[in-house]
Motif scaffolding. Structure first.
Motif, PDB file in Angstrom:
ATOM      1  N   LEU A  71      -2.612   6.871   2.562  1.00 35.57           N
ATOM      2  CA  LEU A  71      -1.599   6.640   1.542  1.00 35.57           C
ATOM      3  C   LEU A  71      -0.433   7.611   1.654  1.00 35.57           C
ATOM      4  O   LEU A  71       0.677   7.311   1.218  1.00 35.57           O
ATOM      5  CB  LEU A  71      -2.224   6.752   0.144  1.00 35.57           C
ATOM      6  CG  LEU A  71      -3.268   5.687  -0.208  1.00 35.57           C
ATOM      7  CD1 LEU A  71      -3.916   6.023  -1.549  1.00 35.57           C
ATOM      8  CD2 LEU A  71      -2.644   4.306  -0.250  1.00 35.57           C
ATOM      9  N   SER A  72      -0.684   8.780   2.239  1.00 35.32           N
ATOM     10  CA  SER A  72       0.356   9.802   2.345  1.00 35.32           C
ATOM     11  C   SER A  72       0.995   9.867   3.731  1.00 35.32           C
ATOM     12  O   SER A  72       1.695  10.828   4.049  1.00 35.32           O
ATOM     13  CB  SER A  72      -0.222  11.178   1.983  1.00 35.32           C
ATOM     14  OG  SER A  72      -1.295  11.506   2.855  1.00 35.32           O
ATOM     15  N   SER A  73       0.759   8.858   4.579  1.00 29.67           N
ATOM     16  CA  SER A  73       1.331   8.858   5.929  1.00 29.67           C
ATOM     17  C   SER A  73       2.851   8.854   5.861  1.00 29.67           C
ATOM     18  O   SER A  73       3.445   8.108   5.085  1.00 29.67           O
ATOM     19  CB  SER A  73       0.847   7.636   6.713  1.00 29.67           C
ATOM     20  OG  SER A  73      -0.557   7.657   6.871  1.00 29.67           O
ATOM     21  N   GLY A  80       7.188   8.738  10.422  1.00 27.39           N
ATOM     22  CA  GLY A  80       6.861   8.777  11.840  1.00 27.39           C
ATOM     23  C   GLY A  80       5.466   8.259  12.130  1.00 27.39           C
ATOM     24  O   GLY A  80       5.248   7.547  13.118  1.00 27.39           O
ATOM     25  N   ALA A  81       4.514   8.606  11.262  1.00 25.40           N
ATOM     26  CA  ALA A  81       3.139   8.139  11.449  1.00 25.40           C
ATOM     27  C   ALA A  81       3.034   6.632  11.288  1.00 25.40           C
ATOM     28  O   ALA A  81       2.162   5.993  11.896  1.00 25.40           O
ATOM     29  CB  ALA A  81       2.217   8.843  10.451  1.00 25.40           C
ATOM     30  N   LEU A  82       3.913   6.044  10.491  1.00 24.16           N
ATOM     31  CA  LEU A  82       3.908   4.600  10.294  1.00 24.16           C
ATOM     32  C   LEU A  82       4.615   3.874  11.439  1.00 24.16           C
ATOM     33  O   LEU A  82       4.220   2.773  11.823  1.00 24.16           O
ATOM     34  CB  LEU A  82       4.589   4.252   8.969  1.00 24.16           C
ATOM     35  CG  LEU A  82       3.901   4.763   7.694  1.00 24.16           C
ATOM     36  CD1 LEU A  82       4.786   4.494   6.485  1.00 24.16           C
ATOM     37  CD2 LEU A  82       2.542   4.121   7.511  1.00 24.16           C
ATOM     38  N   VAL A  83       5.670   4.482  11.967  1.00 23.03           N
ATOM     39  CA  VAL A  83       6.422   3.852  13.048  1.00 23.03           C
ATOM     40  C   VAL A  83       5.606   3.808  14.340  1.00 23.03           C
ATOM     41  O   VAL A  83       5.628   2.810  15.069  1.00 23.03           O
ATOM     42  CB  VAL A  83       7.755   4.591  13.287  1.00 23.03           C
ATOM     43  CG1 VAL A  83       8.399   4.138  14.604  1.00 23.03           C
ATOM     44  CG2 VAL A  83       8.714   4.347  12.143  1.00 23.03           C
ATOM     45  N   PHE A  84       4.880   4.888  14.628  1.00 24.28           N
ATOM     46  CA  PHE A  84       4.224   5.007  15.931  1.00 24.28           C
ATOM     47  C   PHE A  84       3.257   3.858  16.247  1.00 24.28           C
ATOM     48  O   PHE A  84       3.357   3.248  17.322  1.00 24.28           O
ATOM     49  CB  PHE A  84       3.512   6.358  16.024  1.00 24.28           C
ATOM     50  CG  PHE A  84       2.886   6.614  17.367  1.00 24.28           C
ATOM     51  CD1 PHE A  84       3.677   6.798  18.495  1.00 24.28           C
ATOM     52  CD2 PHE A  84       1.509   6.644  17.511  1.00 24.28           C
ATOM     53  CE1 PHE A  84       3.112   7.020  19.740  1.00 24.28           C
ATOM     54  CE2 PHE A  84       0.935   6.866  18.751  1.00 24.28           C
ATOM     55  CZ  PHE A  84       1.734   7.058  19.864  1.00 24.28           C
ATOM     56  N   PRO A  85       2.309   3.496  15.357  1.00 25.38           N
ATOM     57  CA  PRO A  85       1.423   2.371  15.688  1.00 25.38           C
ATOM     58  C   PRO A  85       2.170   1.059  15.896  1.00 25.38           C
ATOM     59  O   PRO A  85       1.816   0.271  16.782  1.00 25.38           O
ATOM     60  CB  PRO A  85       0.495   2.285  14.467  1.00 25.38           C
ATOM     61  CG  PRO A  85       0.548   3.627  13.849  1.00 25.38           C
ATOM     62  CD  PRO A  85       1.948   4.116  14.069  1.00 25.38           C
ATOM     63  N   ALA A  86       3.211   0.823  15.079  1.00 27.68           N
ATOM     64  CA  ALA A  86       3.988  -0.414  15.227  1.00 27.68           C
ATOM     65  C   ALA A  86       4.734  -0.433  16.563  1.00 27.68           C
ATOM     66  O   ALA A  86       4.858  -1.481  17.208  1.00 27.68           O
ATOM     67  CB  ALA A  86       4.967  -0.554  14.072  1.00 27.68           C
ATOM     68  N   ALA A  87       5.231   0.733  16.984  1.00 28.44           N
ATOM     69  CA  ALA A  87       5.917   0.818  18.274  1.00 28.44           C
ATOM     70  C   ALA A  87       4.951   0.595  19.425  1.00 28.44           C
ATOM     71  O   ALA A  87       5.275  -0.071  20.421  1.00 28.44           O
ATOM     72  CB  ALA A  87       6.602   2.173  18.410  1.00 28.44           C
ATOM     73  N   VAL A  88       3.746   1.133  19.314  1.00 26.84           N
ATOM     74  CA  VAL A  88       2.720   0.925  20.345  1.00 26.84           C
ATOM     75  C   VAL A  88       2.361  -0.551  20.439  1.00 26.84           C
ATOM     76  O   VAL A  88       2.194  -1.105  21.533  1.00 26.84           O
ATOM     77  CB  VAL A  88       1.470   1.770  20.039  1.00 26.84           C
ATOM     78  CG1 VAL A  88       0.329   1.417  20.992  1.00 26.84           C
ATOM     79  CG2 VAL A  88       1.789   3.258  20.155  1.00 26.84           C
ATOM     80  N   VAL A 110       0.829  -1.209   0.000  1.00 22.91           N
ATOM     81  CA  VAL A 110       0.000   0.000   0.000  1.00 22.91           C
ATOM     82  C   VAL A 110       0.864   1.260   0.000  1.00 22.91           C
ATOM     83  O   VAL A 110       0.674   2.155  -0.822  1.00 22.91           O
ATOM     84  CB  VAL A 110      -0.960   0.015   1.211  1.00 22.91           C
ATOM     85  CG1 VAL A 110      -1.793   1.296   1.224  1.00 22.91           C
ATOM     86  CG2 VAL A 110      -1.883  -1.202   1.161  1.00 22.91           C
ATOM     87  N   ILE A 111       1.834   1.320   0.918  1.00 19.98           N
ATOM     88  CA  ILE A 111       2.680   2.509   1.012  1.00 19.98           C
ATOM     89  C   ILE A 111       3.759   2.500  -0.060  1.00 19.98           C
ATOM     90  O   ILE A 111       4.221   3.548  -0.507  1.00 19.98           O
ATOM     91  CB  ILE A 111       3.309   2.614   2.411  1.00 19.98           C
ATOM     92  CG1 ILE A 111       2.204   2.598   3.486  1.00 19.98           C
ATOM     93  CG2 ILE A 111       4.138   3.885   2.552  1.00 19.98           C
ATOM     94  CD1 ILE A 111       1.208   3.731   3.369  1.00 19.98           C
ATOM     95  N   GLY A 112       4.183   1.298  -0.487  1.00 25.39           N
ATOM     96  CA  GLY A 112       5.190   1.196  -1.544  1.00 25.39           C
ATOM     97  C   GLY A 112       6.614   1.188  -1.045  1.00 25.39           C
ATOM     98  O   GLY A 112       7.541   1.490  -1.810  1.00 25.39           O
TER      99      GLY A 112
END
Length: 248
Positions: free
Chosen positions: A101-103, A106-114, A43-45
């Motif tokens: 799609l434009s995240s 940092g926006a992608l790392v944060f949920p995974a870190a949580v 999705v993000i590529g």
């Protein structure tokens, strides 16, 4: 009289509740990580290096969270730690569901870190709570069942959510396709049929992943009532290792 696999351990409500949470932990740790990698790639590529970089920073919290949960067990009721871990897991999946799609990175790392933090907080107190009420005779078999259940949760979770992703993505693609009019196809500002087709695929995949993450978050939230059965106050120190060797 001496079964190879003693399923009677599930008559212990504490062990049964801990086993249910262990299934969810398998979904969160392994299935959640698998779908994160798929989401970043499809999705993000992102390429493999970018995905590895992102997951490295997300999982770095494990080095602090797992030892911290062991220390906290000395002063805090383990159910509060477990509740915090489950709440973080549910929150992380809902955060994933809101990504676009434009995240940015940092926006992608944060949920995974949580998600990593929530999983790490669950690991030690859940293992202790599972075996605390079992007698020495039944513990060795229970350790094997407990570890298998986490792997089973990951396997069944991956297969089930992969099916959900496929069906929901197809559903969203059909709905988006129905909304496209002949005027849209003829509009040069939209880039023509090829561009509209690519946009449809991207939006359908994004919506499909959003549905999957929402379902994972709901699953984590639904297991919260099990915590009332998981007393750990009488364990003054985490004598059981996460893999169960101490219990055996």
């Amino acid at each position: 009289r001496a079964p190879i696999v003693d399923f009677s351990v599930f008559t212990d409500l504490r062990f049964a509740a801990a086993s249910l949470l262990n299934l969810v932990l398998g979904v969160a740790m392994i299935t959640g990580g698998f779908f994160n990698a798929l989401f970043f790639a499809n999705v993000i590529g992102f390429g493999p290096v970018a995905i590895g970089d992102l997951l490295f920073w997300a999982n770095a919290v494990d080095f602090v969270a797992i030892p911290a949960s062991s220390v906290l067990m000395k002063w805090v009721d383990g159910r509060w730690i477990l509740a915090s871990g489950l709440a973080l897991l549910a929150w992380s999946f809902f955060l994933n569901a809101s990504l676009g799609l434009s995240s940015d990175f940092g926006a992608l790392v944060f949920p995974a870190a949580v998600r990593s933090l929530g999983s790490s907080l669950l690991y030690v107190p859940l293992t202790i709570a599972a075996f605390l009420g079992l007698d020495e005779r039944r513990r060795p078999g229970a350790v094997g069942l407990f570890n298998v259940l986490r792997e089973l949760g990951a396997s069944v979770g991956t297969a089930s959510f992969a099916h959900l992703l496929s069906t929901r993505t197809e559903h969203h693609a059909i709905e988006i396709g129905r909304a496209v009019t002949p005027a849209d196809v003829a509009d040069p500002r939209l880039g023509g049929p090829a561009a509209i087709g690519r946009a449809t695929v991207e939006l359908a995949a994004l919506s499909g992943f959003s549905d999957v993450y929402t379902a994972m978050g709901v699953l984590a939230a639904l297991t919260l009532p099990c915590l009332w059965l998981l007393h750990t106050r009488d364990a003054t120190s985490p004598s059981l290792s996460p893999s169960g060797e101490g219990a055996a």
